[in-house]
Scaffold this active site. Structure first.
Site, PDB file in Angstrom:
ATOM      1  N   LYS A   2     -12.217  -2.030  -1.084  1.00 35.27           N
ATOM      2  CA  LYS A   2     -11.384  -1.165  -1.918  1.00 35.27           C
ATOM      3  C   LYS A   2     -11.981  -1.139  -3.335  1.00 35.27           C
ATOM      4  CE  LYS A   2      -7.353  -1.104   1.001  1.00 35.27           C
ATOM      5  NZ  LYS A   2      -6.951  -2.167   1.947  1.00 35.27           N
ATOM      6  N   HIS A  26      -5.221  -4.675  -2.179  1.00 30.86           N
ATOM      7  CA  HIS A  26      -4.990  -3.494  -3.029  1.00 30.86           C
ATOM      8  C   HIS A  26      -4.920  -3.859  -4.512  1.00 30.86           C
ATOM      9  CE1 HIS A  26      -4.613   0.162  -0.687  1.00 30.86           C
ATOM     10  NE2 HIS A  26      -4.016  -0.526   0.266  1.00 30.86           N
ATOM     11  N   SER A  50       0.804  -1.228   0.000  1.00 28.94           N
ATOM     12  CA  SER A  50       0.000   0.000   0.000  1.00 28.94           C
ATOM     13  C   SER A  50       0.835   1.274   0.000  1.00 28.94           C
ATOM     14  CB  SER A  50      -0.918  -0.003   1.210  1.00 28.94           C
ATOM     15  OG  SER A  50      -0.168  -0.051   2.400  1.00 28.94           O
TER      16      SER A  50
HETATM   17  C1  LIG Z   1      -6.947  -2.565   3.344  1.00 31.08           C
HETATM   18  C2  LIG Z   1      -6.256  -3.819   3.637  1.00 31.08           C
HETATM   19  C3  LIG Z   1      -6.757  -4.727   4.570  1.00 31.08           C
HETATM   20  C4  LIG Z   1      -7.958  -4.424   5.411  1.00 31.08           C
HETATM   21  O1  LIG Z   1      -9.142  -4.596   4.676  1.00 31.08           O
HETATM   22  P1  LIG Z   1     -10.537  -4.267   5.378  1.00 31.08           P
HETATM   23  O2  LIG Z   1     -11.515  -5.082   4.608  1.00 31.08           O
HETATM   24  O3  LIG Z   1     -10.744  -2.804   5.264  1.00 31.08           O
HETATM   25  O4  LIG Z   1     -10.421  -4.710   6.793  1.00 31.08           O
HETATM   26  C5  LIG Z   1      -6.081  -5.917   4.752  1.00 31.08           C
HETATM   27  N1  LIG Z   1      -4.965  -6.204   4.061  1.00 31.08           N
HETATM   28  C6  LIG Z   1      -4.444  -5.347   3.159  1.00 31.08           C
HETATM   29  C7  LIG Z   1      -3.200  -5.714   2.414  1.00 31.08           C
HETATM   30  C8  LIG Z   1      -5.067  -4.127   2.928  1.00 31.08           C
HETATM   31  O5  LIG Z   1      -4.536  -3.280   2.046  1.00 31.08           O
END
Ligand SMILES: *Cc1c(COP(=O)(O)O)cnc(C)c1O
Length: 390
Positions: A242, A211, A183
């Site tokens: 996302k 992501h 990220s």
């Molecule tokens: C955003 C993210 C999460 C968390 O996801 P949520 O569904 O918002 O809890 C977990 N792992 C990674 C790699 C992320 O980028």
């Protein structure tokens, strides 16, 4: 009792966060998520959402979500195994398995929960987990909940990964875990090499593709598709929060027996409420929109390439990559924060990241592109970057 002493200690700690510039101020959006949002009565261009495909406020997704809620209710007031599994939950699990190319899938309220769930039932003190140093916080926490031995390799350093696997040779099972797309740097894990090492050392591979799911790879199926390693991955965790509509929810997808065991033993699955019908219906609609043809991802990637090209031509220092996360490197903590503030004044909403989110001296502004951005939006952002650079 919440006495004066404890109260004062908390106030002092909070003041320290302010003093060190580490206190996070939440900006309030006065409307729905989009490429143009309203913040403090002012319309600004949004370059910091994970709304890669621009589906967070798509009318067809909202309509499907509303219809599903009308038909299946607001909530289930139950966990899955008591009375919280509806036809639509099984439908979504099957659709995700097909989409991700896995045998079976388990739904969670979030990918954070999925990562909290996945390790402990599969591994114990006889086993080893080998983890990339830049993996997401939820992976780190999930690993902490598990008794397996822990090994950590420097970010994407394949020689260190090999050494960790060598050290873990005497363990019963080895599992390599990595983000698919990281990220903060926006780079893609070296999944081909990771799978080669996994084969050489008889290790399982778990990819958290949060992501990437929905927009990375030729048809948007994620970093696994991008690297051509679908058949070599044992477990995927990912989010619906996302690219896939951005509401909430996540899943673990993988080999049949692994999912069957997790359905019996994963604690966030057993002891936390089922996914609400409105989210299930919205996510099914998103899958309809991205499964066959995914016109959104082309636009996302075009936008990312255009932004990268224009920023590089304007002399900005970017972390190279092939995703819609574009880090503009400033290195200096204060400069990154001041620049993000100045950009907001110019109507461009981006966030400056500094220690401890990124290493000291690696401060940056992270720009995220969406399919919703127009060429004019991107030009406006680049022009604003040039103006605030001074
Ligand atoms: C955003 C993210 C999460 C968390 O996801 P949520 O569904 O918002 O809890 C977990 N792992 C990674 C790699 C992320 O980028």
């Amino acid at each position: 009792m919440f006495d004066k002493t404890f109260q004062n200690e908390l106030s002092e700690f909070l003041q320290e966060l302010h003093d060190q510039g580490l206190y996070k101020q939440e900006r309030i959006l006065e409307g729905p998520q989009s490429s143009v949002i309203e913040v403090s009565g002012k319309k600004v261009l949004n370059f910091c959402a994970n709304n890669y495909l621009g589906l967070s406020n798509h009318p067809e997704v909202i309509a499907a979500s509303a219809k599903t809620m009308q038909e299946w209710g607001f909530g289930l007031s139950s966990v899955r195994f008591i009375c919280g599994t509806q036809t639509i939950h099984k439908q979504l699990e099957n659709r995700l398995s097909t989409y991700l190319g896995m045998e079976d899938t388990l739904l969670f309220s979030s990918c954070f929960d999925a990562n909290a769930a996945v390790f402990d039932p599969l591994l114990d003190e006889r086993d080893a987990i080998v983890s990339d140093a830049l993996n997401h916080a939820s992976i780190i926490d999930g690993v902490r909940l598990c008794k397996a031995k822990r090994f950590r390799y420097a970010h994407s350093d394949m020689e260190e990964l090999r050494l960790c696997l060598e050290d873990a040779k005497s363990s019963r099972r080895r599992l390599i875990v990595t983000d698919g797309v990281f990220s903060m740097d926006g780079d893609i894990a070296k999944l081909g090499e990771i799978c080669d090492l996994a084969e050489a050392y008889n290790a399982l591979v778990l990819v958290d593709d949060s992501h990437a799911t929905g927009y990375i790879g030729e048809t948007g199926r994620g970093s696994i598709e991008h690297c051509g390693v679908g058949h070599r991955i044992d477990i995927i965790t990912t989010t619906f929060g996302k690219a896939l509509g951005g509401a909430s929810g996540g899943c673990i997808s993988g080999k049949k027996e692994i999912i069957e065991l997790l359905r019996q033993r994963a604690r966030p699955y057993l002891f936390s409420n089922t996914l609400a019908p409105a989210i299930v219906g919205g996510t099914l609609q998103v899958l309809d929109m991205v499964e066959k043809e995914n016109p959104y991802r082309k636009k996302t990637m075009q936008n990312a390439h255009l932004f990268r090209k224009m920023m590089t031509a304007s002399g900005f220092d970017l972390v190279p990559g092939d995703t819609a996360i574009v880090p503009v490197m400033l290195y200096d903590e204060k400069k990154a924060v001041a620049m993000a503030d100045a950009l907001l004044e110019e109507g461009i909403y981006v966030i400056g990241f500094s220690f401890p989110v990124v290493p000291k001296g690696q401060a940056r502004i992270r720009v995220q592109l969406s399919a919703l951005h127009t060429t004019e939006d991107i030009e406006a952002a680049v022009q604003a970057f040039i103006r605030v650079r001074g």
